[in-house]
Design a protein around this motif. Sequence first.
Motif, mmCIF file in Angstrom:
data_model
loop_
_atom_site.group_PDB
_atom_site.id
_atom_site.type_symbol
_atom_site.label_atom_id
_atom_site.label_comp_id
_atom_site.label_asym_id
_atom_site.label_seq_id
_atom_site.Cartn_x
_atom_site.Cartn_y
_atom_site.Cartn_z
ATOM 1 N N ARG A 134 0.766 -1.116 0.245
ATOM 2 C CA ARG A 134 -0.101 0.070 0.045
ATOM 3 C C ARG A 134 0.854 1.525 0.142
ATOM 4 O O ARG A 134 0.909 1.956 1.057
ATOM 5 C CB ARG A 134 -1.019 0.042 1.096
ATOM 6 C CG ARG A 134 -2.110 -1.307 1.185
ATOM 7 C CD ARG A 134 -2.802 -1.064 -0.111
ATOM 8 N NE ARG A 134 -3.714 0.247 -0.185
ATOM 9 C CZ ARG A 134 -4.621 0.405 0.360
ATOM 10 N NH1 ARG A 134 -5.362 -0.451 0.919
ATOM 11 N NH2 ARG A 134 -5.483 1.516 0.291
ATOM 12 N N ASP A 136 0.049 3.638 -1.494
ATOM 13 C CA ASP A 136 -0.649 5.124 -1.373
ATOM 14 C C ASP A 136 -0.781 5.611 -0.063
ATOM 15 O O ASP A 136 -1.693 6.557 0.032
ATOM 16 C CB ASP A 136 -1.974 4.572 -2.009
ATOM 17 C CG ASP A 136 -2.792 3.353 -1.432
ATOM 18 O OD1 ASP A 136 -1.963 2.389 -1.087
ATOM 19 O OD2 ASP A 136 -3.890 3.475 -1.130
ATOM 20 N N SER A 166 -10.292 1.147 -1.956
ATOM 21 C CA SER A 166 -9.066 1.451 -1.472
ATOM 22 C C SER A 166 -8.913 1.847 0.227
ATOM 23 O O SER A 166 -7.970 1.790 1.006
ATOM 24 C CB SER A 166 -8.414 2.743 -1.858
ATOM 25 O OG SER A 166 -9.221 3.882 -1.775
ATOM 26 N N ARG A 202 -2.326 -1.578 -16.408
ATOM 27 C CA ARG A 202 -2.139 -1.152 -15.111
ATOM 28 C C ARG A 202 -3.189 -1.720 -14.393
ATOM 29 O O ARG A 202 -3.570 -0.979 -13.313
ATOM 30 C CB ARG A 202 -2.359 0.418 -14.966
ATOM 31 C CG ARG A 202 -1.038 1.118 -16.009
ATOM 32 C CD ARG A 202 -0.985 2.339 -16.046
ATOM 33 N NE ARG A 202 -0.677 2.971 -14.696
ATOM 34 C CZ ARG A 202 -0.639 4.140 -14.225
ATOM 35 N NH1 ARG A 202 -1.061 5.145 -15.052
ATOM 36 N NH2 ARG A 202 -0.221 4.464 -12.982
ATOM 37 N N THR A 204 -3.338 -4.059 -11.905
ATOM 38 C CA THR A 204 -2.889 -4.240 -10.747
ATOM 39 C C THR A 204 -2.249 -3.168 -9.868
ATOM 40 O O THR A 204 -1.594 -3.286 -8.947
ATOM 41 C CB THR A 204 -1.934 -5.622 -10.621
ATOM 42 O OG1 THR A 204 -0.779 -5.328 -11.372
ATOM 43 C CG2 THR A 204 -2.409 -6.889 -11.135
ATOM 44 N N GLU A 205 -2.549 -1.845 -10.504
ATOM 45 C CA GLU A 205 -1.783 -0.811 -10.042
ATOM 46 C C GLU A 205 -2.843 0.112 -9.198
ATOM 47 O O GLU A 205 -2.506 1.385 -8.866
ATOM 48 C CB GLU A 205 -0.666 -0.155 -10.861
ATOM 49 C CG GLU A 205 0.028 -0.912 -11.672
ATOM 50 C CD GLU A 205 0.966 -0.033 -12.771
ATOM 51 O OE1 GLU A 205 0.802 1.011 -13.176
ATOM 52 O OE2 GLU A 205 1.589 -0.778 -13.552
ATOM 53 N N SER A 206 -4.074 0.011 -9.508
ATOM 54 C CA SER A 206 -4.988 1.052 -8.968
ATOM 55 C C SER A 206 -6.194 0.233 -8.643
ATOM 56 O O SER A 206 -6.513 -0.793 -8.968
ATOM 57 C CB SER A 206 -5.523 1.930 -9.838
ATOM 58 O OG SER A 206 -6.249 1.329 -11.117
ATOM 59 N N PHE A 207 -7.205 0.758 -7.872
ATOM 60 C CA PHE A 207 -8.279 0.225 -7.157
ATOM 61 C C PHE A 207 -9.660 0.601 -8.365
ATOM 62 O O PHE A 207 -10.208 1.645 -8.005
ATOM 63 C CB PHE A 207 -8.678 0.604 -5.768
ATOM 64 C CG PHE A 207 -7.516 0.386 -4.803
ATOM 65 C CD1 PHE A 207 -7.608 -0.708 -3.976
ATOM 66 C CD2 PHE A 207 -6.646 1.084 -4.488
ATOM 67 C CE1 PHE A 207 -6.806 -1.255 -3.099
ATOM 68 C CE2 PHE A 207 -5.581 0.678 -3.561
ATOM 69 C CZ PHE A 207 -5.879 -0.562 -2.805
ATOM 70 N N SER A 208 -9.788 -0.203 -8.905
ATOM 71 C CA SER A 208 -10.728 0.337 -10.163
ATOM 72 C C SER A 208 -12.259 0.197 -9.660
ATOM 73 O O SER A 208 -13.241 0.854 -9.928
ATOM 74 C CB SER A 208 -10.732 -0.842 -11.159
ATOM 75 O OG SER A 208 -11.058 -1.646 -11.020
ATOM 76 N N SER A 236 -5.281 -4.846 -1.814
ATOM 77 C CA SER A 236 -4.227 -4.181 -2.441
ATOM 78 C C SER A 236 -4.754 -4.073 -3.739
ATOM 79 O O SER A 236 -5.703 -4.898 -4.294
ATOM 80 C CB SER A 236 -2.906 -4.559 -2.321
ATOM 81 O OG SER A 236 -2.722 -5.981 -3.304
ATOM 82 N N PRO A 237 -4.311 -3.152 -4.831
ATOM 83 C CA PRO A 237 -4.723 -3.458 -6.163
ATOM 84 C C PRO A 237 -4.641 -4.827 -6.969
ATOM 85 O O PRO A 237 -5.152 -4.964 -7.833
ATOM 86 C CB PRO A 237 -3.940 -2.353 -7.040
ATOM 87 C CG PRO A 237 -3.285 -1.448 -6.018
ATOM 88 C CD PRO A 237 -3.038 -2.230 -4.594
#
Length: 301
Positions: A134, A136, A166, A202, A204-208, A236-237
Amino acid sequence: MSRNLRGNFKLMTYGDDWEIRLQHAISNIRHAKIQLNPFPYFLVEPFLPWDLYHQMTEYWPKDSSFWGQSELSNKNIAHLEANLRRVIIMRDASGFAQNNSEKEFWKNFELLAHSELLLNEIIIKCKKLIVNSRQDLDIDNVSYRMQSILGMDEKGYFLGPHVDASDTIVNLLLFIPYSHSPDNLGTSIYEPRPKLLKNVPRLTESFSGKYYQEKDFKEVSRAPYRPNVLFGMVNSPSAFHGVKRLTDSSIKRRHIQWVISTTNKDIFPSALDKLERGITKNTNLRKIRLEALLKSKNINT
């Protein structure tokens, strides 16, 4: 919600054995092995002392006490099968009790479920993994809140591969199967297939917040749906998970869910508060659907 147990249980009719029960559960968490692939998760088996687990199944609220997620929520829920998961927030459980013994049990269980000692143990166990996954978050300045709900999934309910919002840090499920339930109804752990990663590099890089199709993911593992198994995962993403569709009307998937988050928002409002204001399951659902319809037509209410 977090509370310190010490000094509270002595006021309850069950006495100091609740402190022992809490320490037993904490010890079981402490000794659980964390799996790292495809994302950090762990199983605690058993989680609760068995006498406590069996007492909980004996005092489980009757079906009519549970509200569908769409019936209970104050907002429209996008997930089409949301109402096939019926819930009671933990602080309402004692209010739906049928007698004084049940009421005292659920009051005590709420103290255990939301104790500061339990919250701290889970965070300590997962902290390095939270730090690593995390980026972020400013971990040293995060305040954690733990909430829990009793849940029952009915025929037709499923969750496609997704990651949690998130603000969720750790998500935990205690499985409470009926005696006739198969053990393959636990949470599925997924990883995206190469084709999907190519199309969504991307991913696995952000919370969609999106629910994906199962065909685009490989099921890596599935938590065993056995009595007194606690499944925990660090959000996590890349923490894709879901549940398979329930296809048998005679089987309900019963559980308690804990969510450790960074938000002060409640998972769900209180059904007891709604009932006191004269709001029933049907009237609340109609209100939410009407508001959603008017919003879609840009009509102010």
